[in-house]
Scaffold this motif. Structure first.
Motif, mmCIF file in Angstrom:
data_model
loop_
_atom_site.group_PDB
_atom_site.id
_atom_site.type_symbol
_atom_site.label_atom_id
_atom_site.label_comp_id
_atom_site.label_asym_id
_atom_site.label_seq_id
_atom_site.Cartn_x
_atom_site.Cartn_y
_atom_site.Cartn_z
ATOM 1 N N UNK A 146 0.844 -1.197 0.000
ATOM 2 C CA UNK A 146 0.000 0.000 0.000
ATOM 3 C C UNK A 146 0.881 1.249 0.000
ATOM 4 N N UNK A 147 0.331 2.353 -0.475
ATOM 5 C CA UNK A 147 1.067 3.602 -0.632
ATOM 6 C C UNK A 147 0.950 4.474 0.628
ATOM 7 N N UNK A 148 2.060 4.722 1.341
ATOM 8 C CA UNK A 148 2.011 5.557 2.544
ATOM 9 C C UNK A 148 1.518 6.983 2.276
ATOM 10 N N UNK A 149 1.903 7.559 1.136
ATOM 11 C CA UNK A 149 1.443 8.913 0.812
ATOM 12 C C UNK A 149 -0.072 8.944 0.626
ATOM 13 N N UNK A 150 -0.602 7.952 -0.052
ATOM 14 C CA UNK A 150 -2.052 7.870 -0.258
ATOM 15 C C UNK A 150 -2.766 7.658 1.073
ATOM 16 N N UNK A 156 9.319 5.282 3.032
ATOM 17 C CA UNK A 156 8.338 4.681 3.940
ATOM 18 C C UNK A 156 7.625 3.502 3.288
ATOM 19 N N UNK A 157 7.217 2.576 4.121
ATOM 20 C CA UNK A 157 6.439 1.410 3.696
ATOM 21 C C UNK A 157 5.243 1.273 4.627
ATOM 22 N N UNK A 158 4.164 0.737 4.105
ATOM 23 C CA UNK A 158 2.986 0.486 4.938
ATOM 24 C C UNK A 158 3.109 -0.872 5.618
ATOM 25 N N UNK A 207 9.704 2.608 8.632
ATOM 26 C CA UNK A 207 10.994 2.796 7.974
ATOM 27 C C UNK A 207 11.954 1.745 8.493
ATOM 28 N N UNK A 208 12.685 1.145 7.581
ATOM 29 C CA UNK A 208 13.629 0.115 7.986
ATOM 30 C C UNK A 208 12.914 -1.195 8.244
ATOM 31 N N UNK A 209 13.712 -2.173 8.665
ATOM 32 C CA UNK A 209 13.175 -3.516 8.790
ATOM 33 C C UNK A 209 14.139 -4.335 9.645
ATOM 34 N N UNK A 210 13.619 -5.097 10.558
ATOM 35 C CA UNK A 210 14.480 -6.002 11.314
ATOM 36 C C UNK A 210 13.707 -7.237 11.730
ATOM 37 N N UNK A 235 9.577 -6.432 11.744
ATOM 38 C CA UNK A 235 8.997 -5.160 12.169
ATOM 39 C C UNK A 235 9.854 -4.020 11.633
ATOM 40 N N UNK A 236 9.331 -2.826 11.705
ATOM 41 C CA UNK A 236 10.076 -1.644 11.269
ATOM 42 C C UNK A 236 10.905 -1.079 12.421
ATOM 43 N N UNK A 237 11.857 -0.199 12.117
ATOM 44 C CA UNK A 237 12.702 0.420 13.136
ATOM 45 C C UNK A 237 12.082 1.724 13.625
ATOM 46 N N UNK A 238 11.608 2.556 12.705
ATOM 47 C CA UNK A 238 10.890 3.791 13.022
ATOM 48 C C UNK A 238 9.523 3.721 12.367
ATOM 49 N N UNK A 239 8.518 4.272 13.019
ATOM 50 C CA UNK A 239 7.193 4.261 12.418
ATOM 51 C C UNK A 239 6.290 5.317 13.007
ATOM 52 N N UNK A 240 5.150 5.497 12.359
ATOM 53 C CA UNK A 240 4.165 6.461 12.835
ATOM 54 C C UNK A 240 2.779 6.030 12.410
ATOM 55 N N UNK A 241 1.805 6.552 13.131
ATOM 56 C CA UNK A 241 0.411 6.333 12.783
ATOM 57 C C UNK A 241 -0.419 7.501 13.298
#
Length: 131
Positions: free
Chosen positions: A11-15, A44-46, A54-57, A69-75
């Motif tokens: 999915x598109x984070x900007x959308x 960014x990734x959804x 952002x990122x992945x581990x 999971x991501x390293x940094x994120x927001x909602x």
């Protein structure tokens, strides 16, 4: 063993952020996404329907449960803008004491509006978390 229901998708984070109804929450989320992009150097990734990461581990608990999971994120939640960092907000009082008005959970930072906080301190905190 239970699997993580919130997974990386196309999915598109900007959308997604463009569709946030609350105008201030939308504007604040777009600003923080830009800051996280700058700090991480990644796009960014959804994750699931409402998390921008952002990122992945890969993680694995002592119980045997593991996942991605991501390293940094927001909602942009209804009540506030929620920021996520791994491994969490413990031991970050050097940043949090200077940040401004906020609340924290184990891995969540809750902000009502960006004008309540010092954006330079938020950037320092995100850089620390990313590294």
């Amino acid at each position: 063993m239970a699997e993580n229901k919130t997974t990386l998708n196309d999915k598109d984070p900007d959308a997604y952020l463009a569709g946030v109804e609350h105008p201030l929450r939308k504007q604040n989320a777009i600003e923080v996404m830009a800051l996280m992009r700058k700090v991480s150097g990644e796009e960014p990734k959804m994750w699931g329907d409402s998390l921008v990461g952002f990122g992945h581990y890969h993680y694995k608990y002592a119980t045997g449960r593991e996942g991605e999971w991501f390293i940094l994120g927001l909602s942009p939640r209804k009540a506030n803008l929620t920021l996520y960092i791994m491994p969490g907000y413990q031991d970050l009082s050097a940043y949090l004491d200077r940040l401004g008005k906020h609340k924290t959970g184990k891995c969540c930072l809750y902000i009502n509006k960006l004008t309540d906080i010092d954006m330079a301190v938020l950037e320092e905190l995100l850089i620390h978390a990313w590294n």
